[in-house]
Design an enzyme around this catalytic site. Structure first.
Site, PDB file in Angstrom:
ATOM      1  N   SER A 249      -8.494  -4.841 -15.373  1.00 37.38           N
ATOM      2  CA  SER A 249      -9.830  -4.785 -14.814  1.00 37.38           C
ATOM      3  C   SER A 249     -10.329  -3.349 -14.793  1.00 37.38           C
ATOM      4  O   SER A 249      -9.572  -2.394 -14.934  1.00 37.38           O
ATOM      5  CB  SER A 249      -9.840  -5.371 -13.406  1.00 37.38           C
ATOM      6  OG  SER A 249      -9.024  -4.598 -12.548  1.00 37.38           O
ATOM      7  N   GLN A 250     -11.637  -3.200 -14.589  1.00 33.47           N
ATOM      8  CA  GLN A 250     -12.222  -1.868 -14.541  1.00 33.47           C
ATOM      9  C   GLN A 250     -11.756  -1.109 -13.299  1.00 33.47           C
ATOM     10  O   GLN A 250     -11.562   0.100 -13.334  1.00 33.47           O
ATOM     11  CB  GLN A 250     -13.749  -1.977 -14.548  1.00 33.47           C
ATOM     12  CG  GLN A 250     -14.456  -0.643 -14.624  1.00 33.47           C
ATOM     13  CD  GLN A 250     -14.144   0.105 -15.903  1.00 33.47           C
ATOM     14  OE1 GLN A 250     -14.065  -0.495 -16.957  1.00 33.47           O
ATOM     15  NE2 GLN A 250     -13.964   1.408 -15.808  1.00 33.47           N
ATOM     16  N   GLY A 251     -11.529  -1.830 -12.204  1.00 34.71           N
ATOM     17  CA  GLY A 251     -11.051  -1.179 -10.992  1.00 34.71           C
ATOM     18  C   GLY A 251      -9.677  -0.563 -11.163  1.00 34.71           C
ATOM     19  O   GLY A 251      -9.419   0.550 -10.710  1.00 34.71           O
TER      20      GLY A 251
END
Length: 637
Positions: A249-251
């Site tokens: 994920s981007q997080g």
């Protein structure tokens, strides 16, 4: 082969079931918790963890799920302990009144209650561990399925996640029989890669038609029987949160590498926030149905799991005893995947093996397990690495001084050594003081260290100025033998046999250092027993050194004369040195563009341009050698 539903098993099959365990597991099994007087109450307005807890409405059930009593029972059953009644829990809290009396403010009541629950759970866990026998080394590993046997040759497997938390395997059969009564609802959620799928399902026995309805003649096409699982609510959606073919994920990427500033990264961050808000809003809309569910199944990673619990105003508590994870691999979250997982959970696994085949299978499995290592009868404690001794300030300073002193002696730094010895020599015990064992030095005195290191000046200063003792024995190795690297390359004294005593003179590795001992013995014969205990073979005076130098000069001169005579004999008498014409002719026929040899013709001066004087001298010698070869060839003709 018929597929049985876990909540709709035939009555004749359930009555004949028995727990299916390995013979070794039966011996190593821990005792089951004591039976509880009140049977667990099931239903939409009852708590399956706290025995005897029923509710009139949903709000009362919510308050119960947030109470300390419910949280204590959930944590206790997760650790394998039995739940307690509300009265027993009140007595446990009263017993901890002294430890909780330190907080007086009303704002800290919730924190104190949480601490009390944790203290009680830890106390109950320690008590259970002290009572239960230790598990043996051959205990069978845990599996996701609980197996039951029905004679003569039928076995069924049920996922352990369907049973209440904290139940022992011996109580699974009673729990399985209770599953055959009533109906129950489940909540199922999946999230991964920006995809989400959620559903509220009802699982129960298959609904049969009434007898009156079955007597009515069928005029139309008969209806399909209703399934024993029914989807009450469902929802799926997707958000852009991961890069294609990149994974993660981007997080997670931001936490590892910092926030990216691309447009795609901003879109993915927005997608993560939107996905989290959508899921929480959906759970809030389904809050009433979720509170009535018996099980809550969640498939989510560590970061995505925070979407469902652990935030302000969450519907699902973080320590809720109804939470479960899918005990098998799952695919992308979709509605069809939820249906497949529901069928996998509720469908019973069946096999047909006789008792003899099961016994042989158990014996083969137990034989394949690694055998425990034999325990030695000796009760002596295992040898542990010695712990480093904590030194005092004075001891640290003393060790630092010895380290500096040995370094200067080994490297022959005479001037710093003299200054250091003037300041610290008396504090270190004098020139003949034994080197401490913790210094890591295999020699006994500074004189032996300097002699072995080949430091001529340091050895002379120790002997002449400090009057170091050359008769001190060199320590032998651990095996009682001398070290091989102590033998010198120039010795005027026969090498001592292995294991015999040696002195500083014996371990001197150069003739120059040995001459220092002999010179000191000649200048000061009355200082020590040089030729006996010190093992110095003979004295060396100034006249002896001059005589040695004269012998060397005579030897060198004789060698030079022999070389000149040999060169004179190689030249024939009356020969005239020919000109270097053959070399010129050879250079003419050689290819000027080809590779050139060292020492070519005199016209190849440009070939040595830019060379160092040493290289030019080498090239000149090559030229002269080639010219001499050419002359010898001309004379031979």
């Amino acid at each position: 082969m018929a597929h049985f539903h876990v909540y709709a098993l035939p009555g004749e099959l359930v009555d004949t079931l028995a727990p299916r365990n390995l013979s070794s597991a039966a011996r190593l099994r821990t005792p089951s918790p004591p039976p509880i007087a009140s049977a667990p109450t099931t239903g939409s307005r009852a708590c399956n963890v706290c025995n005897g807890a029923t509710f009139t409405d949903v709000e009362e059930q919510r308050l119960h799920f947030r109470s300390d009593w419910h949280r204590y029972n959930v944590k206790t059953r997760l650790n394998g302990g039995p739940p307690v009644s509300e009265l027993e829990f009140s007595k446990l809290i009263d017993g901890l009144e002294d430890s909780l009396s330190g907080s007086a403010s009303e704002d800290s009541d919730s924190d104190d209650s949480d601490d009390a629950v944790d203290v009680l759970v830890n106390k109950a866990t320690r008590k259970a561990r002290s009572r239960s026998p230790s598990r043996g080394p051959t205990a069978a590993p845990q599996t996701a399925l609980a197996w039951f046997h029905s004679p003569p040759a039928t076995q069924i497997g049920v996922y352990k996640a369907l049973f209440n938390s904290g139940l022992h395997q011996s109580d699974y059969l009673a729990e399985l029989k209770d599953m055959q009564r009533g109906e129950r609802t489940w909540a199922m959620f999946m999230v991964a890669g920006g995809h989400f799928a959620g559903a509220i399902v009802r699982v129960s026995r298959e609904r049969e038609r009434d007898e009156e309805e079955s007597n009515i003649p069928q005029r139309k096409k008969p209806k399909k029987p209703k399934t024993d699982t029914e989807v009450l609510r469902h929802k799926t959606f997707h958000r852009y949160t991961t890069r294609r073919k990149q994974g993660g994920s981007q997080g997670l990427n931001d936490n590892a590498k910092g926030n990216a500033k691309s447009a795609g990264a901003q879109l993915r961050r927005y997608g993560e926030q939107a996905l989290r808000d959508d899921i929480r809003n959906l759970i809030q809309d389904w809050a009433e149905d979720i509170h009535a569910c018996e099980r809550i199944w969640i498939r989510a990673s560590g970061t995505n799991r925070k979407i469902f619990a652990g935030y302000d105003g969450c519907v699902i508590e973080k320590g809720d005893g109804r939470l479960r994870t899918f005990p098998f691999p799952t695919r992308r979250p979709t509605q069809s995947e939820l249906s497949r997982c529901l069928m996998e959970l509720t469908r019973v696994k069946t096999s047909h093996l006789t008792e003899d085949a099961l016994r042989a299978q158990d014996e083969a499995y137990l034989a394949s397990l690694p055998k425990p290592k034999p325990v030695l009868a000796s009760t002596a404690p295992a040898s542990e690495k010695p712990k480093p001794v904590k030194l005092s300030k004075e001891e640290e300073i003393l060790r630092e001084k010895w380290s500096r002193l040995l370094e200067m002696v080994n490297k022959g730094r005479l001037e710093p050594l003299k200054s250091f010895w003037e300041r610290e020599g008396a504090n270190l015990g004098g020139v003949d003081a034994r080197i401490p064992h913790w210094a890591g030095e295999t020699r006994a005195t500074l004189l032996q260290v300097a002699a072995h290191a080949g430091q001529e000046d340091a050895t002379s200063w120790l002997l002449e100025t400090l009057h170091a003792d050359p008769t001190v024995d060199v320590p032998l190795g651990k095996s009682g033998e001398a070290d091989d690297d102590d033998s010198g390359d120039a010795s005027d004294f026969p090498k001592p046999p292995r294991g015999s005593r040696r002195t500083a003179y014996d371990i001197a590795r150069t003739r120059a250092v040995r001459d220092v001992f002999r010179r000191c013995a000649g200048a000061h014969p009355d200082w020590w027993d040089w030729f006996g205990v010190a093992r110095v073979p003979s004295a060396l005076s100034k006249e002896m050194e001059e005589e040695r130098e004269d012998k060397k000069k005579t030897r060198r001169k004789g060698l030079k004369d022999k070389v000149k005579e040999r060169e004179a004999k190689s030249k024939p008498s009356g020969s005239v040195e020919p000109k270097s014409q053959p070399v010129i002719e050879e250079s003419k026929v050689s290819d000027p563009t080809g590779p050139r040899r060292l020492g070519g013709t005199s016209g190849s001066g440009e070939g040595i341009a830019g060379l160092t004087p040493e290289m030019r001298a080498k090239v000149e010698r090559e030229r002269r050698a080639r010219a001499a070869e050419a002359r010898l060839k001309a004379m031979a003709k």
